[in-house]
Design a protein around this motif. Structure first.
Motif, short mmCIF file in Angstrom:
data_model
loop_
_atom_site.label_atom_id
_atom_site.label_comp_id
_atom_site.label_asym_id
_atom_site.label_seq_id
_atom_site.Cartn_x
_atom_site.Cartn_y
_atom_site.Cartn_z
N CYS A 181 0.34 8.67 -4.60
CA CYS A 181 -0.04 7.71 -3.81
C CYS A 181 -1.47 7.33 -4.13
O CYS A 181 -2.04 8.23 -4.35
CB CYS A 181 0.06 8.09 -2.26
SG CYS A 181 -0.84 7.21 -1.16
N ARG A 234 -3.74 5.88 -2.61
CA ARG A 234 -4.37 5.87 -1.53
C ARG A 234 -5.15 7.13 -1.29
O ARG A 234 -6.36 7.28 -1.25
CB ARG A 234 -3.95 5.14 -0.11
CG ARG A 234 -4.90 4.74 0.92
CD ARG A 234 -4.12 4.71 1.96
NE ARG A 234 -3.86 3.16 2.25
CZ ARG A 234 -2.37 3.04 2.65
NH1 ARG A 234 -1.59 3.83 2.61
NH2 ARG A 234 -2.03 1.62 2.65
N CYS A 235 -4.11 7.86 -1.08
CA CYS A 235 -4.68 9.58 -0.80
C CYS A 235 -4.35 10.54 -2.01
O CYS A 235 -5.03 11.64 -1.85
CB CYS A 235 -3.94 9.92 0.43
SG CYS A 235 -2.15 10.00 -0.03
N HIS A 287 1.83 5.28 -0.01
CA HIS A 287 2.60 5.74 1.25
C HIS A 287 2.62 4.73 2.21
O HIS A 287 1.38 3.76 2.30
CB HIS A 287 1.94 6.81 2.10
CG HIS A 287 2.07 8.16 1.56
ND1 HIS A 287 0.97 9.06 0.97
CD2 HIS A 287 3.21 8.88 1.08
CE1 HIS A 287 1.42 9.84 0.47
NE2 HIS A 287 2.52 10.21 0.64
N CYS A 300 0.56 7.45 5.57
CA CYS A 300 -0.43 8.14 4.65
C CYS A 300 -1.63 8.83 4.97
O CYS A 300 -2.22 8.40 6.07
CB CYS A 300 -1.07 6.91 3.79
SG CYS A 300 -2.19 7.30 2.53
N PRO A 301 -1.78 10.17 4.47
CA PRO A 301 -2.92 11.03 5.35
C PRO A 301 -4.32 10.09 5.29
O PRO A 301 -5.04 10.33 6.22
CB PRO A 301 -2.92 12.30 4.22
CG PRO A 301 -1.72 12.26 3.73
CD PRO A 301 -1.06 10.84 3.55
ZN LIG Z 1 -1.20 8.21 0.66
#
Ligand SMILES: [Zn+2]
Length: 176
Positions: A73, A75-76, A134, A139-140
């Motif tokens: 991912c 983003r994370c 995610h 998403c965490p």
């Molecule tokens: Zn993520």
């Protein structure tokens, strides 16, 4: 035809036989696709119907190619399972037919035997999102951004100047 798939196909012949191809190919054979993946486990599911009209002048293939890959991912930076689906609807033309055709997007020009694995891999690569992430609510990093009071509105306001990723990077640094 089901189960074991041929490695090499003649789409013109398959269309003339009105063949339905369905089966799986191990994901680990798709080395270009796997360049961005964390694992080569899994299978590529192929389900294609080849057709031709009675006089064999117009041949086509419809169906889908699906796989589930383990990627990162953006983003994370955690692992994520990314389902890929390529919906296929292509005209099958011989090199001779292609030479007299106007440009057409979804055409499979057949000059000889076609590798089914390569065809499937190409379509899956096209189906890959540019930036795998995610879903926002899964998403965490989204949860972290929310916990830090950076809500959707802030991010939209500052979105042009500072991306949520930059904010996240700051948060991660200040954690230490
Ligand atoms: Zn993520």
């Amino acid at each position: 035809m089901s189960g074991a798939l041929p490695t090499s196909i003649d789409p013109v012949w398959l269309a003339d036989q009105q063949t339905h191809l369905s089966g799986t190919i191990p994901l680990k054979r798709m080395t270009r696709l796997l360049a961005d993946c964390r694992s080569g486990d899994g299978e590529v599911r192929i389900d294609l119907q080849f057709r031709s009209d009675p006089n064999g002048e117009r041949r086509s293939v419809q169906g889908k190619i699906e796989a589930s890959i383990e990627t990162t991912c953006e983003r994370c930076l955690e692992s994520m399972t990314l389902p890929l689906l390529a919906e296929i609807d292509m005209l099958i033309v011989t090199a001779e037919q292609a030479s007299v055709m106007d440009d057409h997007e979804d055409v499979l020009v057949v000059k000889g035997p076609v590798s089914l694995g390569e065809l499937a891999e190409n379509e899956l690569i096209l189906a890959m999102p540019m930036i795998p992430m995610h879903p926002e609510d899964k998403c965490p990093a989204s949860a972290l951004l929310r916990d830090q009071g950076i809500d959707e509105k802030d991010r939209q306001d500052g979105g042009e100047k500072q991306s949520p990723f930059a904010k996240l990077a700051e948060l991660k640094r200040s954690d230490r």
